[in-house]
Design a protein around this motif. Structure first.
Motif, PDB file in Angstrom:
ATOM      1  N   LEU A  27       0.958  -1.093  -0.060  1.00  0.00           N
ATOM      2  CA  LEU A  27       0.022  -0.080  -0.014  1.00  0.00           C
ATOM      3  C   LEU A  27       0.874   1.344  -0.076  1.00  0.00           C
ATOM      4  CD1 LEU A  27      -2.993  -0.781   2.412  1.00  0.00           C
ATOM      5  CD2 LEU A  27      -3.016  -0.537  -0.261  1.00  0.00           C
ATOM      6  N   GLU A  28       2.036   1.380   0.830  1.00  0.00           N
ATOM      7  CA  GLU A  28       2.704   2.323   0.683  1.00  0.00           C
ATOM      8  C   GLU A  28       3.505   2.714  -0.599  1.00  0.00           C
ATOM      9  OE1 GLU A  28       2.856   4.794   3.167  1.00  0.00           O
ATOM     10  OE2 GLU A  28       1.260   3.663   4.248  1.00  0.00           O
ATOM     11  N   HIS A  31       0.799   4.250  -2.826  1.00  0.00           N
ATOM     12  CA  HIS A  31       0.604   5.495  -2.514  1.00  0.00           C
ATOM     13  C   HIS A  31       1.918   6.314  -2.946  1.00  0.00           C
ATOM     14  CE1 HIS A  31      -3.059   5.549  -0.050  1.00  0.00           C
ATOM     15  NE2 HIS A  31      -2.467   4.540   0.628  1.00  0.00           N
ATOM     16  N   VAL A  62      -5.446  -4.999  -5.172  1.00  0.00           N
ATOM     17  CA  VAL A  62      -5.366  -4.001  -4.629  1.00  0.00           C
ATOM     18  C   VAL A  62      -5.590  -2.518  -5.084  1.00  0.00           C
ATOM     19  CG1 VAL A  62      -3.755  -2.678  -2.900  1.00  0.00           C
ATOM     20  CG2 VAL A  62      -3.813  -5.380  -2.748  1.00  0.00           C
ATOM     21  N   TYR A  66      -9.370  -0.492  -4.013  1.00  0.00           N
ATOM     22  CA  TYR A  66      -9.309   0.455  -3.158  1.00  0.00           C
ATOM     23  C   TYR A  66      -9.546   1.720  -3.966  1.00  0.00           C
ATOM     24  CZ  TYR A  66      -7.274  -1.622   0.959  1.00  0.00           C
ATOM     25  OH  TYR A  66      -7.015  -2.589   1.985  1.00  0.00           O
TER      26      TYR A  66
END
Length: 159
Positions: A27-28, A31, A62, A66
């Motif tokens: 996720l990081e 981002h 993923v 999201y």
């Protein structure tokens, strides 16, 4: 390799180098890539997957799960309208319909002129001031169609 491909490769490589030793870095990294490139392009998915020893399907899953992640860059301006219950109870549905008609796009779309992206979000934590929206990163409460129209007009979006 095109200039875009080189930029994507550099961006992913840098993000992976910074975060790959952290627990659960996917996720990081996503981002970081979106922060730099404005989206997570499809070309970045296999690079990230290989670097993290994941399948392309896991990374794509993923990205597509999201709502925050985009596969294409957003418009010059972004309107994120809250679609949660409190905002709906305070005429959020009417505001959403007005926004779609005024912008001539649906949720998850960007105008053809690239000026505005309209996104649905589910709770901005501003329930007491419903209906709410995040407009270009700025939280707006008690938003009505007139205020939204004024904002869009100031961006040069034709009526």
């Amino acid at each position: 390799m095109t200039a875009d491909s080189a930029a994507i490769h550099r961006c992913v490589t840098a993000a992976v180098a910074r975060m790959s030793n952290e627990p659960g870095p996917l996720l990081e990294i996503l981002h970081s890539v979106q922060g730099e490139l404005g989206c997570v392009p499809a070309e970045a998915v296999p690079l990230i997957a290989e670097a993290l020893n994941l399948s392309r399907a896991e990374v794509h899953g993923v990205v597509s799960f999201y709502h925050h992640f985009r596969e294409r860059p957003a418009g010059q301006h972004t309107i994120q309208l809250c679609r949660a219950e409190a905002c709906q109870a305070m005429k959020g549905d009417a505001l959403a319909e007005f926004a779609k008609q005024r912008l001539q796009i649906g949720f998850g779309q960007t105008r053809e002129d690239g000026k505005v992206t309209l996104e649905a979000v589910f709770c901005l934590g501003n329930c007491a001031c419903a209906p709410s929206a995040m407009i270009d990163g700025q939280l707006r409460g008690r938003l009505d169609s007139e205020a939204l129209a004024d904002c869009v007009k100031s961006w040069g979006v034709p009526a």
